[in-house]
Design a protein around this motif. Structure first.
Motif, PDB file in Angstrom:
ATOM      1  N   ILE B  47       0.822  -1.211   0.000  1.00  0.00           N
ATOM      2  CA  ILE B  47       0.000   0.000   0.000  1.00  0.00           C
ATOM      3  C   ILE B  47       0.862   1.269   0.000  1.00  0.00           C
ATOM      4  O   ILE B  47       1.994   1.266   0.472  1.00  0.00           O
ATOM      5  N   GLU B  48       0.272   2.336  -0.527  1.00  0.00           N
ATOM      6  CA  GLU B  48       0.929   3.647  -0.527  1.00  0.00           C
ATOM      7  C   GLU B  48       0.212   4.542   0.464  1.00  0.00           C
ATOM      8  O   GLU B  48      -1.018   4.577   0.496  1.00  0.00           O
ATOM      9  N   LEU B  49       0.995   5.257   1.256  1.00  0.00           N
ATOM     10  CA  LEU B  49       0.412   6.107   2.298  1.00  0.00           C
ATOM     11  C   LEU B  49       0.930   7.531   2.153  1.00  0.00           C
ATOM     12  O   LEU B  49       2.152   7.735   2.047  1.00  0.00           O
ATOM     13  N   GLY B  54       3.814  15.772   1.812  1.00  0.00           N
ATOM     14  CA  GLY B  54       3.274  15.830   0.448  1.00  0.00           C
ATOM     15  C   GLY B  54       3.716  14.661  -0.419  1.00  0.00           C
ATOM     16  O   GLY B  54       3.263  14.533  -1.553  1.00  0.00           O
ATOM     17  N   GLY B  55       4.569  13.820   0.089  1.00  0.00           N
ATOM     18  CA  GLY B  55       5.012  12.648  -0.669  1.00  0.00           C
ATOM     19  C   GLY B  55       4.235  11.407  -0.266  1.00  0.00           C
ATOM     20  O   GLY B  55       3.205  11.507   0.406  1.00  0.00           O
ATOM     21  N   THR B  56       4.718  10.251  -0.697  1.00  0.00           N
ATOM     22  CA  THR B  56       4.069   9.004  -0.296  1.00  0.00           C
ATOM     23  C   THR B  56       5.127   8.031   0.235  1.00  0.00           C
ATOM     24  O   THR B  56       6.289   8.092  -0.149  1.00  0.00           O
ATOM     25  N   ARG B  57       4.697   7.156   1.114  1.00  0.00           N
ATOM     26  CA  ARG B  57       5.563   6.093   1.626  1.00  0.00           C
ATOM     27  C   ARG B  57       4.911   4.777   1.233  1.00  0.00           C
ATOM     28  O   ARG B  57       3.691   4.647   1.260  1.00  0.00           O
ATOM     29  N   LYS B  58       5.752   3.791   0.879  1.00  0.00           N
ATOM     30  CA  LYS B  58       5.222   2.475   0.521  1.00  0.00           C
ATOM     31  C   LYS B  58       5.578   1.484   1.616  1.00  0.00           C
ATOM     32  O   LYS B  58       6.663   1.571   2.219  1.00  0.00           O
TER      33      LYS B  58
END
Lengths: 156, 179
Positions: B47-49, B54-58
């Motif tokens: 999942i991407e959070l 403003g970015g995303t963490r996987k």
């Protein structure tokens, strides 16, 4: 008969051991202090009912399951159809004061909440949006919920 | 005489059975409070959070670690109550391969403002629809918080829970699944 009687104490000891195993599967007929509180899906916890228009008065109700509560300050009703319909000020009970560890004293509703409006318009709105938020006591909280509610005209 | 003896022994059997039953139910009433599923073997989706910058963490970023995804919100009192314990557990087990991740179903600004007071020592993310989607894909069935998912180092979901963890319960789960 004597042989049976001599073995009865063994039965007594065995019954102590069997009890916890029975307890894992059997239903507990009494209420323990921290009796199991079943986790509910949000629509089981809070059940909005149809909005009713009667004699120029509009009323809405939300049923609240046992062990659950709704925050008073998170309750909101907005007109959807027609969008510009003026509902006026809601009539809403003061609710129960709930001491929250993190949020201090907050007003909440249990069991049932009734929201009333007495709009100036002679005709009812067709549809409303009901927004609410609440928790299951000491277990979980539900994010804000938004539901479209049709208005039923009791005196068409 | 024999009848009296028989009656006494049978009565004691019944009393001890009921007492054992009651004691067990009383002692386990807390652990019954939430639905903890252990032994779930489904692989966790990557999942991407949305993070707070403003970015995303996987999720795959922490592959090889025991990952506890703890969904929470600033408006959720049981979630806030659980955080100090989660902080301590992260400090206790972090060096042994535990990584707690805290996606908040919340306004990012509300989370930014709450963070200093909460002292969270693990990555926090925040958002609306992406967080709801992440909860769904990790097996949420209630839409309620807190919701936690424990993912083993090999990517398998080994436990899910709605509601707060008891410290002992969480420590036992972690000890059992540490890499």
């Amino acid at each position: 008969m004597n042989r049976i009687l001599r073995r009865l104490p063994i039965l007594l000891i065995a019954s102590i051991g069997v009890a916890p195993q029975t307890a894992t599967t059997a239903a507990w007929p009494f209420s323990a202090p921290d009796a199991k509180q079943r986790l509910l899906a949000v629509d089981e916890a809070f059940q909005p009912r149809a909005a009713l228009w009667q004699g120029g008065h509009l009323s809405l109700e939300i049923g609240i399951a046992e062990h659950c509560y709704l925050y008073r300050d998170k309750l909101r009703v907005e007109p959807v159809d027609p969008a510009g319909y003026l509902l006026g000020a809601p009539s809403l009970a003061a609710g129960e004061t709930h001491e929250d560890e993190h949020f201090g004293k907050v007003a909440i509703f249990r069991n049932l909440v009734k929201i009333g409006f007495s709009p100036h318009a002679k005709q009812p709105p067709k549809q409303l949006r009901l927004i609410y938020q609440g928790c299951a006591e000491n277990l979980v909280c539900y994010p804000p919920q938004s539901r479209l509610i049709d208005v039923v005209d009791a005196n068409p | 005489m024999k009848r009296t003896y028989l009656f006494v022994v049978v009565a004691l059997c019944v009393i001890s059975g009921v007492a054992g039953f009651a004691a067990y139910r009383y002692a386990h009433s807390d652990s019954d409070k939430a639905d903890s599923i252990d032994g779930a073997s489904a692989l966790a989706p990557d999942i991407e959070l949305p993070d707070l910058g403003g970015g995303t963490r996987k999720l795959s970023e922490w592959q090889g670690k025991l990952v506890l995804v703890n969904f929470w919100a600033t408006w959720c009192a049981p979630c806030r109550h659980e955080i100090p314990m989660l902080r301590e557990v992260q400090a206790q087990y972090g060096a042994r391969g535990l990584q707690i991740v805290g996606p908040a179903m919340d306004d990012p600004q509300a989370v930014r403002e709450a963070l200093p007071g909460l002292g969270i020592n693990y990555p926090v993310m925040a958002g609306d629809a992406p967080i709801v989607a992440a909860m769904d894909s990790l097996g949420d069935t209630l839409g309620a918080l807190p919701f936690s998912v424990l993912i083993a180092a090999d990517g398998r979901i080994v436990a899910r829970k709605h509601g707060e963890f008891e410290r002992k319960e969480l420590q036992e789960l972690i000890e059992r699944h540490l890499p």
